[in-house]
Write a protein that holds these residues in place. Structure first.
Motif, PDB file in Angstrom:
ATOM      1  N   MET A   1       0.985  -1.265   0.092  1.00 22.84           N
ATOM      2  CA  MET A   1      -0.014  -0.059  -0.103  1.00 22.84           C
ATOM      3  C   MET A   1       0.898   1.101   0.012  1.00 22.84           C
ATOM      4  SD  MET A   1      -2.779  -1.029   2.883  1.00 22.84           S
ATOM      5  CE  MET A   1      -4.025  -2.540   2.450  1.00 22.84           C
TER       6      MET A   1
ATOM      7  N   ARG B   1      -9.467  -6.805   7.749  1.00 22.04           N
ATOM      8  CA  ARG B   1     -10.444  -5.724   7.450  1.00 22.04           C
ATOM      9  C   ARG B   1     -10.309  -4.513   7.847  1.00 22.04           C
ATOM     10  NH1 ARG B   1     -12.845 -10.754   8.837  1.00 22.04           N
ATOM     11  NH2 ARG B   1     -13.662  -9.962  10.829  1.00 22.04           N
TER      12      ARG B   1
ATOM     13  N   ARG C   1      -4.403  -0.220  -4.242  1.00 25.86           N
ATOM     14  CA  ARG C   1      -5.553   0.736  -4.610  1.00 25.86           C
ATOM     15  C   ARG C   1      -6.883  -0.289  -4.520  1.00 25.86           C
ATOM     16  NH1 ARG C   1      -6.255   5.821  -6.068  1.00 25.86           N
ATOM     17  NH2 ARG C   1      -8.449   6.340  -6.787  1.00 25.86           N
ATOM     18  N   ALA C   2      -6.558  -1.590  -5.309  1.00 26.41           N
ATOM     19  CA  ALA C   2      -7.563  -2.434  -5.416  1.00 26.41           C
ATOM     20  C   ALA C   2      -7.953  -3.424  -4.361  1.00 26.41           C
ATOM     21  CB  ALA C   2      -7.535  -3.086  -6.926  1.00 26.41           C
ATOM     22  N   GLY C   3      -6.925  -3.343  -3.273  1.00 27.87           N
ATOM     23  CA  GLY C   3      -6.823  -4.258  -2.206  1.00 27.87           C
ATOM     24  C   GLY C   3      -5.816  -5.230  -2.084  1.00 27.87           C
TER      25      GLY C   3
ATOM     26  N   GLN D   1      -7.635  -3.020   5.559  1.00 29.95           N
ATOM     27  CA  GLN D   1      -8.264  -2.712   4.150  1.00 29.95           C
ATOM     28  C   GLN D   1      -9.196  -1.568   4.113  1.00 29.95           C
ATOM     29  OE1 GLN D   1      -7.338  -4.940   1.242  1.00 29.95           O
ATOM     30  NE2 GLN D   1      -8.147  -2.710   0.470  1.00 29.95           N
ATOM     31  N   SER D   2     -10.166  -1.446   4.959  1.00 28.16           N
ATOM     32  CA  SER D   2     -11.067  -0.310   5.045  1.00 28.16           C
ATOM     33  C   SER D   2     -10.119   0.880   5.185  1.00 28.16           C
ATOM     34  CB  SER D   2     -12.057  -0.463   6.249  1.00 28.16           C
ATOM     35  OG  SER D   2     -12.578  -1.639   6.245  1.00 28.16           O
TER      36      SER D   2
ATOM     37  N   THR E   1      -8.786   1.915   1.750  1.00 27.34           N
ATOM     38  CA  THR E   1      -9.816   2.313   0.991  1.00 27.34           C
ATOM     39  C   THR E   1     -10.044   3.783   1.105  1.00 27.34           C
ATOM     40  OG1 THR E   1     -10.608   0.123   0.749  1.00 27.34           O
ATOM     41  CG2 THR E   1     -12.106   1.687   0.154  1.00 27.34           C
ATOM     42  N   ALA E   2     -10.397   3.987   2.438  1.00 30.62           N
ATOM     43  CA  ALA E   2     -10.605   5.413   2.923  1.00 30.62           C
ATOM     44  C   ALA E   2      -9.407   6.389   2.672  1.00 30.62           C
ATOM     45  CB  ALA E   2     -10.756   5.391   4.585  1.00 30.62           C
TER      46      ALA E   2
ATOM     47  N   TRP F   1      -7.419   5.910   0.110  1.00 29.05           N
ATOM     48  CA  TRP F   1      -7.218   6.382  -1.438  1.00 29.05           C
ATOM     49  C   TRP F   1      -8.545   7.184  -1.693  1.00 29.05           C
ATOM     50  CZ3 TRP F   1      -3.392   6.170  -4.379  1.00 29.05           C
ATOM     51  CH2 TRP F   1      -2.541   5.084  -4.040  1.00 29.05           C
ATOM     52  N   ALA F   2      -9.791   6.975  -1.111  1.00 29.79           N
ATOM     53  CA  ALA F   2     -10.836   7.855  -1.436  1.00 29.79           C
ATOM     54  C   ALA F   2     -10.666   9.188  -1.006  1.00 29.79           C
ATOM     55  CB  ALA F   2     -12.120   7.227  -0.635  1.00 29.79           C
TER      56      ALA F   2
END
Length: 561
Positions: free
Chosen positions: A293, A319, A299-301, A322-323, A326-327, A329-330
């Protein structure tokens, strides 16, 4: 700060060789193995420390040998002594064969008979050989140990050499000297003062048993008992026996303990490896995912799917990681869009200012020059307002993360906003109506930011309200939630834009409003604040009984203090 590619600036740095080695290594496995091995190691050490058991065996050996010596002494006193002049005298020629016959059933025992002066009279290991020669038969040597038994005894003795030992039987009952090559326990002619004292004690039956280990490893036990005829001592019987069974029993116990220890150690290693595979290996996989990361590959996990599917703490951590990715990258994507929107919004007034300046250089009409200067001034005000709102929007999240939420009394704030507007409003401006639920009303949040949300929503409703219209502000508790609503009598919100109006730089404004008066960030900032405080904000249309839109309504829900 993100770089031009949208990734964090440090993400471009490659993983060093040391970090790769750290990911491949598993110090946790070594710690688990060491920790689990402590218990069986302590158990083995404590069980190998068999002094108490050895003392019990030696005590039983001493008592058995003492009983045997008493029997020998009694037999010799009765059969090998005669009374002369009211005095019992030992007969050596009778005592020697009798002593040998008594000892024959005990091949590992040597018996010696001394007279009352300490001179050796008979020895069960000394016999007359061929031609009258005297032959001495020593005790049989110890049986040779096998390779495993010798190794085990060596290891055991070395372990015991590191430990404090307490081999004895109460301190005064038995003399113990297990040092190899210990001196023998005997009486010889020309006794010194100490030996004379020992001789006197032996004739009285007060000599303590003596335990020693010879240089070739034999464990010997010696006891001395007086041979008495009536109340007279005729001699001393000294029995020495090899305590071979003691060593054999100890060896059996050591072998059993070692076998159990090896089995426990094997199970410990297997359990440690299993524990490491279920804990250390997934943690290393998560570390690798975090490194991926950091390099912008997740980016896709990048967290392995099997870890995400686990139901234990490792799965929860996977999890959450990963969350978080994701946050992150968002947020990076959101910052990219925000930067693009800011550039676009600033370009318009800058283009207008540049055009006005270029035109101003070519015209000489004072009236036209004043109009161009007015345009430049309006654009400057617009850019100032835009930059102020952009800065405010950028620091909202950081400020909320540093500031602790606390109970905020909402009633006085809404009352002050209502009074301020109604007192200073111009003719034909809308009227603000405040409706509060009875009783104290407190929401959990940050007071300054809540005031900003109320002012933004109120200002938005006033700008869309018709002349002489009304704007309602309502606040009430609903369960554990504080609910705040702002309603107006404006044209409402297009159904397709009920969520889009909270986007940055949303540009749909009331008809006739001066261009550039608003930056388009008020509702976006309000949503940032409300969601940062753990609440929700939504927009909807007010409708009459016929379903016609009669205004807009904004609803804010926050945790009740």
């Amino acid at each position: 700060m993100p770089d031009a590619s949208g990734r964090p600036a440090e993400a471009a740095a490659p993983v060093s060789q040391g970090e790769k080695t750290r990911l491949r290594a598993s110090p946790l496995l070594r710690r688990i193995l060491l920790l689990n091995a402590v218990a069986p190691a302590l158990l083995a050490a404590s069980l190998l420390y068999l002094d108490q058991y050895q003392n019990g065996l030696l005590s039983a050996e001493v008592e058995s040998l003492r009983t045997q010596a008493r029997i020998y002494a009694g037999g010799i006193a009765e059969a090998a002594a005669r009374v002369q002049d009211d005095r019992a005298v030992l007969v050596p020629d009778v005592a020697r064969p009798l002593l040998r016959r008594l000892v024959e059933p005990s091949p590992n025992t040597q018996a010696k008979l001394f007279d009352t002066t300490g001179l050796l009279v008979a020895d069960s290991r000394v016999r007359e050989g061929q031609g009258g020669a005297i032959v001495t038969e020593p005790l049989s040597p110890p049986e040779p140990q096998g390779a495993f038994e010798g190794w085990l005894a060596t290891v055991y003795d070395r372990i015991l050499s590191w430990l404090p030992r307490n081999i004895g039987f109460g301190g005064s009952d038995v003399v113990v000297d297990v040092t190899p090559g210990a001196p023998s326990f005997d009486w010889q002619p020309a006794l010194g003062p100490d030996r004379q004292q020992e001789l006197r004690l032996a004739l009285e039956g007060g000599v303590r048993p003596y335990i020693r280990r010879t240089s070739d490893g034999q464990l010997l036990v010696s006891v001395a008992e007086p041979a008495k005829r009536g109340n007279q001592s005729v001699g001393i019987v000294l029995l020495t026996r090899e305590a071979r069974q003691v060593d054999e029993r100890l060896l059996e116990i050591r072998s059993s303990v070692l076998g159990l220890f090896l089995l426990a150690l094997l199970l410990t290693v297997a359990a440690s490896v299993y524990l490491a595979r279920t804990i250390a290996s997934p943690i290393l996989a998560l570390a690798g995912a975090a490194a991926a990361m950091r390099q912008g590959k997740g980016r896709a996990g990048s967290v392995p799917v099997p870890l995400l599917a686990r139901t234990d703490e490792i799965g929860i951590l996977s999890r959450d990681l990963q969350s978080s990715a994701t946050a992150l990258w968002a947020r990076i994507d959101q910052n990219e869009r925000f930067a693009a929107d800011v550039a676009h919004e600033l370009r318009n007034p800058l283009t207008s200012v540049r055009s006005a300046i270029e035109t101003l250089k070519r015209i000489e009409n004072p009236e036209h020059q004043l109009r161009l200067l007015a345009i430049i001034a309006d654009d400057a005000v617009r850019m100032d307002r835009l930059i102020t709102d952009i800065a405010d929007s950028s620091k909202v999240d950081a400020e909320l993360s540093r500031t602790a939420s606390e109970p905020v009394e909402v009633g006085p704030i809404l009352a002050a906003l209502t009074e301020l507007h109604n007192t200073t409003r111009k003719p034909n401006d809308p009227v603000v109506v405040l409706e509060l639920a009875p009783g104290p009303l407190a929401a959990r949040g940050v007071e300054g930011r809540l005031v900003q949300v109320f002012r933004n929503l109120l200002g938005n409703a006033l700008s869309f309200s018709p002349p002489n219209g009304r704007v309602w502000m309502r606040a009430r508790p609903t369960g554990a939630i504080f609910e705040f609503m702002v309603e107006d009598e404006g044209p409402g919100i297009p159904e397709a834009k009920l969520d889009g109006i909270f986007a940055r730089f949303y540009s749909e404004r009331p008809e006739g409003e001066q261009f550039g008066k608003h930056s388009g960030l008020g509702l976006s900032i309000s949503r940032q604040i409300v969601e940062g405080l753990g609440g929700r904000i939504a927009a909807e249309n007010r409708r009459d009984e016929g379903g016609k839109v009669i205004g807009a309504r904004f609803v804010v829900r926050l945790p009740l203090a």
